[in-house]
Motif scaffolding. Structure first.
Motif, PDB file in Angstrom:
ATOM      1  N   ILE A  20       0.958  -1.168   0.006  1.00 44.13           N
ATOM      2  CA  ILE A  20       0.120  -0.023   0.116  1.00 44.13           C
ATOM      3  C   ILE A  20       0.802   1.314  -0.166  1.00 44.13           C
ATOM      4  CG2 ILE A  20      -1.818   1.211   1.252  1.00 44.13           C
ATOM      5  CD1 ILE A  20      -2.723  -1.428   2.387  1.00 44.13           C
ATOM      6  N   VAL A  21       0.528   2.009  -1.004  1.00 45.14           N
ATOM      7  CA  VAL A  21       1.286   3.276  -1.075  1.00 45.14           C
ATOM      8  C   VAL A  21       0.188   4.650  -1.205  1.00 45.14           C
ATOM      9  CG1 VAL A  21       3.020   4.847  -2.395  1.00 45.14           C
ATOM     10  CG2 VAL A  21       3.408   2.268  -2.135  1.00 45.14           C
ATOM     11  N   ILE A  22       0.586   5.508  -0.449  1.00 49.96           N
ATOM     12  CA  ILE A  22      -0.555   6.758  -0.291  1.00 49.96           C
ATOM     13  C   ILE A  22       0.390   7.955  -0.883  1.00 49.96           C
ATOM     14  CG2 ILE A  22      -0.265   6.999   1.993  1.00 49.96           C
ATOM     15  CD1 ILE A  22      -2.894   8.348   2.177  1.00 49.96           C
ATOM     16  N   ILE A  23      -0.096   8.417  -1.974  1.00 51.33           N
ATOM     17  CA  ILE A  23       0.822   9.397  -2.672  1.00 51.33           C
ATOM     18  C   ILE A  23       0.068  10.763  -2.519  1.00 51.33           C
ATOM     19  CG2 ILE A  23       1.840  10.353  -4.571  1.00 51.33           C
ATOM     20  CD1 ILE A  23       1.702   7.085  -5.527  1.00 51.33           C
ATOM     21  N   ASP A  24       0.688  11.848  -1.851  1.00 53.57           N
ATOM     22  CA  ASP A  24       0.166  13.460  -1.986  1.00 53.57           C
ATOM     23  C   ASP A  24       1.027  13.920  -3.245  1.00 53.57           C
ATOM     24  OD1 ASP A  24      -0.396  15.851  -1.459  1.00 53.57           O
ATOM     25  OD2 ASP A  24       0.902  16.042   0.134  1.00 53.57           O
ATOM     26  N   PHE A  25      -0.055  14.235  -4.149  1.00 54.43           N
ATOM     27  CA  PHE A  25       0.596  14.980  -5.363  1.00 54.43           C
ATOM     28  C   PHE A  25       0.376  16.641  -5.044  1.00 54.43           C
ATOM     29  CE2 PHE A  25      -0.525  10.982  -7.161  1.00 54.43           C
ATOM     30  CZ  PHE A  25       0.451  10.945  -8.472  1.00 54.43           C
ATOM     31  N   TRP A  26       1.400  17.363  -4.990  1.00 56.06           N
ATOM     32  CA  TRP A  26       1.460  18.660  -4.516  1.00 56.06           C
ATOM     33  C   TRP A  26       2.206  19.560  -5.127  1.00 56.06           C
ATOM     34  CZ3 TRP A  26       5.528  21.293  -2.305  1.00 56.06           C
ATOM     35  CH2 TRP A  26       6.946  20.516  -2.408  1.00 56.06           C
ATOM     36  N   PRO A  32      -3.619  25.071  -0.322  1.00 52.37           N
ATOM     37  CA  PRO A  32      -4.124  23.949   0.274  1.00 52.37           C
ATOM     38  C   PRO A  32      -3.128  22.597   0.597  1.00 52.37           C
ATOM     39  CG  PRO A  32      -5.633  24.798  -1.134  1.00 52.37           C
ATOM     40  CD  PRO A  32      -4.426  25.469  -1.208  1.00 52.37           C
ATOM     41  N   CYS A  33      -2.180  22.737  -0.319  1.00 54.65           N
ATOM     42  CA  CYS A  33      -1.214  21.475  -0.311  1.00 54.65           C
ATOM     43  C   CYS A  33      -0.297  21.940   1.024  1.00 54.65           C
ATOM     44  CB  CYS A  33      -0.177  21.681  -1.419  1.00 54.65           C
ATOM     45  SG  CYS A  33      -0.995  21.118  -2.994  1.00 54.65           S
ATOM     46  N   VAL A  75      -4.787  13.045  -3.779  1.00 54.00           N
ATOM     47  CA  VAL A  75      -4.261  11.920  -2.959  1.00 54.00           C
ATOM     48  C   VAL A  75      -4.554  10.731  -3.823  1.00 54.00           C
ATOM     49  CG1 VAL A  75      -4.365  10.769  -0.682  1.00 54.00           C
ATOM     50  CG2 VAL A  75      -4.297  13.297  -0.710  1.00 54.00           C
ATOM     51  N   MET A  76      -3.559   9.817  -3.833  1.00 52.82           N
ATOM     52  CA  MET A  76      -3.947   8.616  -4.558  1.00 52.82           C
ATOM     53  C   MET A  76      -3.476   7.519  -3.428  1.00 52.82           C
ATOM     54  SD  MET A  76      -3.297   8.666  -8.644  1.00 52.82           S
ATOM     55  CE  MET A  76      -3.880  10.047  -9.626  1.00 52.82           C
ATOM     56  N   ILE A  77      -4.327   6.494  -3.498  1.00 56.85           N
ATOM     57  CA  ILE A  77      -3.810   5.292  -2.654  1.00 56.85           C
ATOM     58  C   ILE A  77      -3.903   4.102  -3.850  1.00 56.85           C
ATOM     59  CG2 ILE A  77      -4.035   3.732  -0.772  1.00 56.85           C
ATOM     60  CD1 ILE A  77      -5.820   5.998   0.511  1.00 56.85           C
ATOM     61  N   MET A  78      -2.667   3.419  -3.684  1.00 51.79           N
ATOM     62  CA  MET A  78      -2.450   2.252  -4.673  1.00 51.79           C
ATOM     63  C   MET A  78      -2.041   1.110  -3.724  1.00 51.79           C
ATOM     64  SD  MET A  78      -0.102   3.869  -7.478  1.00 51.79           S
ATOM     65  CE  MET A  78      -0.309   4.901  -8.831  1.00 51.79           C
ATOM     66  N   ARG A  79      -2.764  -0.002  -3.992  1.00 49.80           N
ATOM     67  CA  ARG A  79      -2.575  -1.040  -3.635  1.00 49.80           C
ATOM     68  C   ARG A  79      -2.225  -2.256  -4.494  1.00 49.80           C
ATOM     69  NH1 ARG A  79      -6.373  -5.140   0.285  1.00 49.80           N
ATOM     70  NH2 ARG A  79      -4.909  -6.815  -0.003  1.00 49.80           N
ATOM     71  N   HIS A  87      -8.425  10.919  -4.764  1.00 47.64           N
ATOM     72  CA  HIS A  87      -9.215  12.051  -4.346  1.00 47.64           C
ATOM     73  C   HIS A  87      -8.476  13.196  -4.650  1.00 47.64           C
ATOM     74  CE1 HIS A  87     -11.545  14.015  -0.999  1.00 47.64           C
ATOM     75  NE2 HIS A  87     -10.440  14.569  -0.803  1.00 47.64           N
ATOM     76  N   GLU A  88      -9.275  14.074  -5.061  1.00 50.19           N
ATOM     77  CA  GLU A  88      -8.847  15.672  -5.070  1.00 50.19           C
ATOM     78  C   GLU A  88      -9.251  16.472  -3.986  1.00 50.19           C
ATOM     79  OE1 GLU A  88     -10.436  17.551  -8.904  1.00 50.19           O
ATOM     80  OE2 GLU A  88      -9.209  16.118 -10.092  1.00 50.19           O
TER      81      GLU A  88
END
Length: 120
Positions: A20-26, A32-33, A75-79, A87-88
């Protein structure tokens, strides 16, 4: 565990070697970032089995474009290398916890089957 910075050099390795990887694109210019950053980092301290990563969309535009990121923060969560949450906008720490709990409970065989059926 703090977050790691993802780049084109380490992106595939991180996804290939972690469930599981949770990514914050900023982006640095994004207000807001900046407000979300401490929430994201604090959440990383409570989920040692999840990799928290950040992608600077200005510096790593190739990755952001590949994943269709048009709004920050996203925010993207990859499994298992599959995007299961996209999620934007920002999230609360409680919302991150709920999403991670949801992702942990997913039947990935069913997810892959659904993806295969959607591609036909």
């Amino acid at each position: 565990m703090a977050y790691i910075d993802l780049t084109t050099k380490n992106f595939n390795e991180v996804l290939d070697n972690n469930e599981i990887v949770i990514i914050d694109f900023w982006a640095e210019w994004c207000g807001p970032c900046q407000k979300f950053a401490p929430i994201f980092e604090e959440s990383s301290e409570h989920h040692s089995d999840v990799v928290f990563a950040k992608i600077d969309t200005e510096d790593q535009s190739v990755i952001a474009q590949h994943y269709g990121v048009i709004s920050v923060p996203t925010v993207m969560i990859m499994r298992d290398g599959i995007i299961v949450i996209n999620h934007e906008g920002t999230l609360t720490e409680a919302a991150i916890y709920e999403l991670i709990t949801h992702v942990r409970c997913l039947d990935m065989d069913k997810v892959r089957e659904d993806l295969d059926n959607n591609e036909e």
